[in-house]
Write an enzyme that holds these catalytic residues in place. Structure first.
Site, PDB file in Angstrom:
ATOM      1  CD1 TRP A 186       0.673  -0.364   3.151  1.00  0.00           C
ATOM      2  CD2 TRP A 186      -0.603   1.447   3.406  1.00  0.00           C
ATOM      3  NE1 TRP A 186       1.007   0.216   4.353  1.00  0.00           N
ATOM      4  CE2 TRP A 186       0.237   1.329   4.535  1.00  0.00           C
ATOM      5  CE3 TRP A 186      -1.493   2.516   3.348  1.00  0.00           C
ATOM      6  CZ2 TRP A 186       0.225   2.254   5.592  1.00  0.00           C
ATOM      7  CZ3 TRP A 186      -1.514   3.435   4.405  1.00  0.00           C
ATOM      8  CH2 TRP A 186      -0.657   3.292   5.509  1.00  0.00           C
ATOM      9  CG  ASP A 187       4.833   0.775   1.530  1.00  0.00           C
ATOM     10  OD1 ASP A 187       3.902   0.118   2.010  1.00  0.00           O
ATOM     11  OD2 ASP A 187       5.998   0.715   1.960  1.00  0.00           O
ATOM     12  CE  LYS A 205       5.978  -1.369  11.802  1.00  0.00           C
ATOM     13  NZ  LYS A 205       5.629  -2.476  10.919  1.00  0.00           N
ATOM     14  CD  GLN A 206       2.938   2.063   9.656  1.00  0.00           C
ATOM     15  OE1 GLN A 206       3.410   0.983   9.967  1.00  0.00           O
ATOM     16  NE2 GLN A 206       2.807   2.451   8.401  1.00  0.00           N
ATOM     17  CD  GLU A 228       2.219  -3.691   9.562  1.00  0.00           C
ATOM     18  OE1 GLU A 228       3.406  -3.860   9.899  1.00  0.00           O
ATOM     19  OE2 GLU A 228       1.810  -3.844   8.401  1.00  0.00           O
TER      20      GLU A 228
END
Ligand code: BGC
Length: 771
Positions: free
Chosen positions: A358-359, A602-603, A489
């Protein structure tokens, strides 16, 4: 400030020490590519020290059989990997029978220089061989951007300390393996090598997928600047080809070889005659010569920089960082082939297998959208369009029906490759990013035809997915989406991830709005889309509306924030400041169970959603969410810092935006995540571009208008960038007191700077005082 191993330079990455323990790191940093192939910066001469040989060819993959502890229905059979391809960069050097190998020499000086302006890698060193001979070597290579099936290496050496016999042997080999091979299998078979006159070629075929790669070489040899007198000797085995020249030398003589390489694959050519064709291409390269090839190559780079450079004055570290990122992105994907995409590590390592994540849509897409002709971004969308059938099959495997599509988390050819249930089945937000990219493309380019011809088919299939993946909750009296993993995640199998639910709602609405628009624009085209997709206008559209209007979005009313998911506030509320630095990164120190239970992110997750749909929220809402989530984020994904940087800039926190920018832009150069040895973080590199253009530059597209709200980090005296809006280039220059916008195109561009609206005429330039 960073503590970099590399010298600061605006256009170059320069390494001045031979550090065998950082060898793999440098092989990644100095890797070259040209969209069609890539090569880690492996030494040409033999090296018996630690190294990760890496040669990659775009589009070629091997389906490596899945390894999994506990099989779950729906898991894919394989993980597609771009294999380490036949090796072409080697040149064996023997001086008086002794092989040159830096692991066995006293290295007296060493320098590696990547010239990003020209796309050329140069390595020079002086080494004393065990025999006492001193060799000065200069090796220069590039992977042609103008003829992307060609690469060339010029390797010169001067020998001092006596006289004798030297042998130089450029070689090719199919005898390569992948470190990342699940069953330690060989990925290649049917290998062969032949020579014809002065040219040689090796061919190999991938097992199972039967892609054929033919790698050919032609070499020219010089002694003291004159063509070598002795004739090269070609030898082949079934896996290798060597082309050797032996020459007497006396003290101070210079021997040089130019190795012209051609790499052709069955991805682009018929298998029949491939080897011969590769030899012809290598021969054509040799006839053209190093200098002419280099000239053409540099010209392509000059165009790339003309359209996509970012110039920062007053901060060389930041300048070097952004150019490195832009350079790497352009080396990885050139955008002319809709069958290709951008793997998280590009052509710089084996990790992530070179597959698509998906990046691409969430991070990389805006970079190509704004810096390249619109066909490049269109090709990225077409890549997914061509995979729609497979995405529908993928959703069927998970029990969804009626043309619903779930795009894979990781893919090469449209089939899912990922095999961890919490990601494969649950990280479904990827569907949302694919829908968002279509929207982003259309608002940037105005290419509504894309929607009609392709985009709506994808959007309808995605909406069908969301409509089935949510369910009505009696308890909440709303629609809910259960059992998902958001971008963070460090949480799995959560209910009602705000980001996922928001994307679902938005996709349903965007699809319906787009259909309504088409219906009013062209009844014929609308009917064609309805027929192609077998859309049930009555039932499906009203269900989508009903869900979009009644989907549950978790919020915390007291704090005035969106909740990452149900139950988030039950966690022990800590911030990153409470963590012992010795325990970072958490994923290398804590058990997975502890990570899952913790509050640490995480992000960007909620913040990723705020980034996408920023115009739906007022500044206070953005601030409250940022102030809550940013301190809980450990940024343990390379994709994280950039989104936070854009939002920090949106909130006028220039200092924080700057720190986060540097972290993104220099992630690999300064090896923040201690893993550059595995390859570069290509997809997160686009984040550094976002941090400047959307962050500091404040670029947005609203209501058919390109808007800027620039601010400038204290360390910079000025910066400028070029973006394309509707394919028309526009240069934005920002300094401490003003913003200057220049329309470089032949068309008028509607603009808004600090809220002031104007239409900038072709060639016109306008200065805006800083607000
Ligand atoms: C991130 C994912 C990303 C993947 C590849 C993971 O660490 O969490 O969001 O898609 O890396 O870059």
């Amino acid at each position: 400030m960073t503590d970099s191993r590399f010298q600061s330079d605006e256009w170059k990455i320069i390494e001045t020490q031979f550090e065998p323990e950082r060898g793999r790191d440098s092989e990644s940093i100095f890797a070259l590519g040209n969209g069609m192939m890539g090569q880690r910066a492996n030494f040409e001469e033999t090296y018996s020290g630690d190294t990760l040989p890496g040669t990659y060819v775009a589009g070629i993959y091997y389906p490596d059989k899945t390894v999994v502890g506990w099989w779950k229905n729906g898991y894919p059979e394989y993980f597609a990997k771009v294999p380490n391809a036949p090796s072409w960069s080697g040149i064996i050097v023997r001086i008086d029978g002794e092989e040159l190998d830096l692991a066995r020499c006293k290295v007296k000086s060493f320098r590696r220089e990547l010239d990003m302006k020209e796309g050329v890698l140069t390595r020079t060193f002086t080494a004393m061989m065990p025999s006492g001979r001193i060799v000065d070597v200069r090796a220069k290579r590039f992977l042609s951007m103008s003829e992307p099936e060609r690469a060339v290496i010029r390797y010169s050496m001067r020998i001092t300390g006596g006289s004798g016999t030297a042998e130089i042997t450029p070689w090719l080999s199919t005898d390569v393996h992948n470190e990342d091979a699940n069953y330690d299998e060989k990925f290649w078979e049917n290998e062969s090598a032949i020579f014809l006159g002065t040219r040689a070629v090796v061919t190999a075929q991938t097992r199972k997928t039967a892609f054929v790669v033919a790698t050919a070489m032609e070499n020219t040899f010089y002694v003291n600047g004159k063509p070598a007198k002795s004739k090269p000797v070609l030898t082949v085995t079934d896996k290798t080809a060597h082309c050797s020249i032996t020459s007497k030398y006396t003290d101070g003589d210079t021997l040089e070889v130019t190795k012209y390489v051609a790499v052709l694959s069955s991805f682009n050519h018929p298998v029949e005659g491939l080897a011969k064709k590769a030899m012809t291409v290598a021969g054509a390269a040799a006839s053209e010569g190093f200098d002419a090839m280099l000239r053409d190559h540099i010209q392509v780079w000059a165009k790339k920089w003309e359209h996509g450079d970012i110039v920062i004055k007053g901060d060389i570290v930041a300048q070097q960082g952004i150019r490195f990122n832009i350079f790497q992105l352009n080396q990885t994907y050139t955008g002319d082939d809709p069958r290709l995409n951008i793997g998280p590590k590009g052509f710089t390592g084996e990790k992530y297998g070179g597959s698509t994540y998906w990046d691409t849509e969430a991070f990389v897409f805006p970079f190509y959208l704004s810096t390249a002709d619109s066909h490049v971004a269109r090709n990225l969308l077409l890549y997914r369009y061509k995979h729609l059938g497979k995405a529908i099959e993928n959703a069927q495997k998970l029990g969804l029906t009626g043309g619903a599509a779930l795009y894979p988390m990781v893919t090469m050819n449209g089939e899912e490759c990922h095999n961890e249930w919490e990601i494969t089945f649950e990280e479904i937000h990827r569907n949302g990013a694919i829908a968002y990219a279509i929207y982003n493309y259309i608002r940037h380019t105005g290419d509504q035809d894309y929607l009609t011809e392709y985009g709506l088919e994808v959007l309808i299939a995605l909406s069908r997915f969301w409509a089935q993946r949510c369910n009505w909750s009696q308890e909440k009296n709303q629609y809910v989406i259960l059992g998902v993993t958001g971008p963070n995640e460090y949480e799995n199998n959560v209910h009602n991830n705000w980001y996922t639910n928001t994307l679902a709602r938005w996709t349903l609405k965007y699809t319906s709005d787009s259909l309504a628009w088409l219906r009013s624009a062209s009844e014929i085209k609308y009917n064609s889309v309805v027929a192609r997709t077998h859309l049930d206008i009555q039932c499906e559209l009203s269900l989508w509306k009903e869900i979009a209007n009644n989907i549950y979005l978790p919020v915390h009313h007291d704090l005035g924030i969106f909740l990452q998911q149900d139950g988030f506030m039950d966690k022990v509320q800590q911030t990153v400041k409470d963590l012992d630095p010795a325990e970072r990164p958490l994923n290398q120190h804590w058990s997975w169970d502890r990570i899952l239970r913790s509050v640490f992110i995480k992000q960007a997750d909620v913040l990723q959603g705020i980034y996408f749909f920023e115009d739906e929220f007022d500044e206070d809402t953005i601030r409250r969410n940022f102030d809550f989530y940013e301190p809980r984020c450990v940024h343990e994904s390379s994709l994280s810092a950039s989104i936070h940087s854009v939002l920090a800039a949106r909130l006028h926190d220039t200092e924080r935006a700057y720190t986060l920018y540097l972290r993104t832009a220099r992630l690999d150069l300064d090896d923040y995540n201690m893993e550059v040895r595995d390859g570069l973080h290509i997809t997160s590199m686009a984040g550094a571009w976002l941090a400047i253009v959307e962050g500091f530059g404040g670029m947005r597209i609203y209501n058919e208008r390109v808007c800027f709200n620039p601010l400038i980090p204290a360390a910079w005296s000025s910066y400028s960038f070029i973006i394309r809006y509707r394919n028309n280039p526009l240069r934005v220059e920002v300094n401490g007191s003003a913003v200057n916008v220049v329309n470089l195109s032949q068309e008028a561009i509607p603009l808004e700077v600090y809220g002031e609206r104007i239409t900038l005429q072709p060639g016109e330039e306008k200065k805006f005082g800083k607000s």
